[in-house]
Design an enzyme around this catalytic site. Sequence first.
Site, PDB file in Angstrom:
ATOM      1  N   SER A 100       0.862  -1.169   0.000  1.00 60.30           N
ATOM      2  CA  SER A 100       0.000   0.000   0.000  1.00 60.30           C
ATOM      3  C   SER A 100       0.908   1.231   0.000  1.00 60.30           C
ATOM      4  CB  SER A 100      -0.896  -0.055   1.228  1.00 60.30           C
ATOM      5  OG  SER A 100      -1.794   1.018   1.221  1.00 60.30           O
ATOM      6  N   CYS A 101       0.329   2.425   0.226  1.00 63.18           N
ATOM      7  CA  CYS A 101       1.188   3.613   0.143  1.00 63.18           C
ATOM      8  C   CYS A 101       1.902   3.885   1.458  1.00 63.18           C
ATOM      9  CB  CYS A 101       0.379   4.823  -0.298  1.00 63.18           C
ATOM     10  SG  CYS A 101      -1.066   5.122   0.702  1.00 63.18           S
ATOM     11  N   LEU A 102       1.489   3.207   2.530  1.00 66.53           N
ATOM     12  CA  LEU A 102       2.100   3.493   3.836  1.00 66.53           C
ATOM     13  C   LEU A 102       2.711   2.223   4.407  1.00 66.53           C
ATOM     14  CD1 LEU A 102       2.367   5.960   5.651  1.00 66.53           C
ATOM     15  CD2 LEU A 102       0.327   5.235   6.858  1.00 66.53           C
TER      16      LEU A 102
END
Lengths: 102, 410
Positions: A100-102
Amino acid sequence: MEKQICGKVIHVNEEGYLTDLNEWTPEIAEELAKEYDITLSPRHWEVLKYLQSEHKNNVPLSIRKIGKSNVVDIKEFYALFPQGPLKISSKIAGIPKPASCL
Amino acid sequence: MKRLVILGAGTAGTMMANHLHKSLNRPEWEITIIDEKEEHHYQPGYLFLPFDIYEPEDIVKTIDEFIPKDVHLVRSGIDKIEADSNKVLLSNGDVLHYDVLIIATGAKIAPEEIPGMQDEAWHKSVFDFYTFEGSLALRNKLREWEGGRLVVHITEMPIKCPVAPLEFAFLADSYFKNKHMRERVEITFVTPLSGAFTKPKATEALDHLLAEKQIHIESDFAIERVDSINKKIVDYGGREIPFDLLVTVPTNKGDECIERSGLGDDLNFVPTNKATLQSLAHDNIFVLGDASNIPASKAGSVAHFEAEILTENILRFIHGEPLKEEFDGHANCFIETGGGKALLIDFNYTHEPVEGTFPFPGVGPLRLLKESRMNHMGKLAFRWIYWNMLLKGTHIPFVSATMQEAGKEF
């Protein structure tokens, strides 16, 4: 960080995923597979090649998507790479873990 | 006269209409934007509605008020795009010829992809919060819920606003604490990925939040079906997770009109050049926001940065100049962590979110990848910025379209 495998030095991240697919070789895949007690069969290779080609086309991978790919169904995918098939097959294929982005 | 057509008047399409109305030559160009809806929703508000932080009127306005007067707003569904003849066929029977087309038809949930997800328990014990209806139904449920097993679940990637499910879990922890019933609620976060955090720096900086908030993680869960009678979700490997209340993010797909047009991948996202935002199949089609398949986050901030770059590329295309390969996947997001605090993250295709200061290197005032009250104020203030600046295509001072590397701890 660096990792010594099959007499070669490859670059991997903190979790052991290759950071450069160009360093990947079939011999390295076989060694990485051994870490999961997997011996690579022709079916494994077909799946690994498919994952690499999708990755090169920037396609985000999911288990359902792979199941619809006509390369392997989900049941067989679990049988080939037990215990988290997507993250294990990604590692052996030399591509990044789905993230994911994090 | 030439015609530029924008499909979709959501965040991305509305921003493009505002940018282009200022920069395209008139009267040589006519701009038309097509959407069947009457309302424009501030979608980040769907996260707050279930917890009674926002009211419906905080997040709903009309589409009209954000479209410039000299842009034609056509209220119709889109049947399909005939890209080989540069035509859009509308549901109302009209046919529109275009010289340049911008696809901004977004992404939406597709709960029908998972067996059992949308059966009679839908919006009774199984909820989404990615639609206004789902979010509002969930608010009403939470107001009277007496506790039990709350499961917050992601079906598969990619999804809009990838951190929203985790924010939901954090806000749920706060919500139940405030209602003095936290001990009666077990919160489990279920993800198809390897953990709640998947990037090394974020994991190191933020993993402690999960333990502090007593959020249990179930990772690598590839859902096969929802068993709403026995209240459990089942994965392809046979794992089962029981729930009393399931809050799921279903599969996200592009609009059906993309499928009807034969322009999408298997999730109806349009294959797009990730640096120029031009469609890979047709030179005069550009794709903005969630509708594309580029490997950037599906988020309003991404559409905002894309819009600044796409405006320039459309002008270049019209003038026969080479396109700029400038979009770097830049995203900038406030992330609620509950208890009146939030994080701020700033990242792009190549750099994961890291610690640092924003927007001024070394100064801030906002801190990246750290919880603070100021970041929470930023998130709340952002609604005003969205309605008053972002949609209107006003540049946000000091925040560049491409990511700035200074002030960050790589």
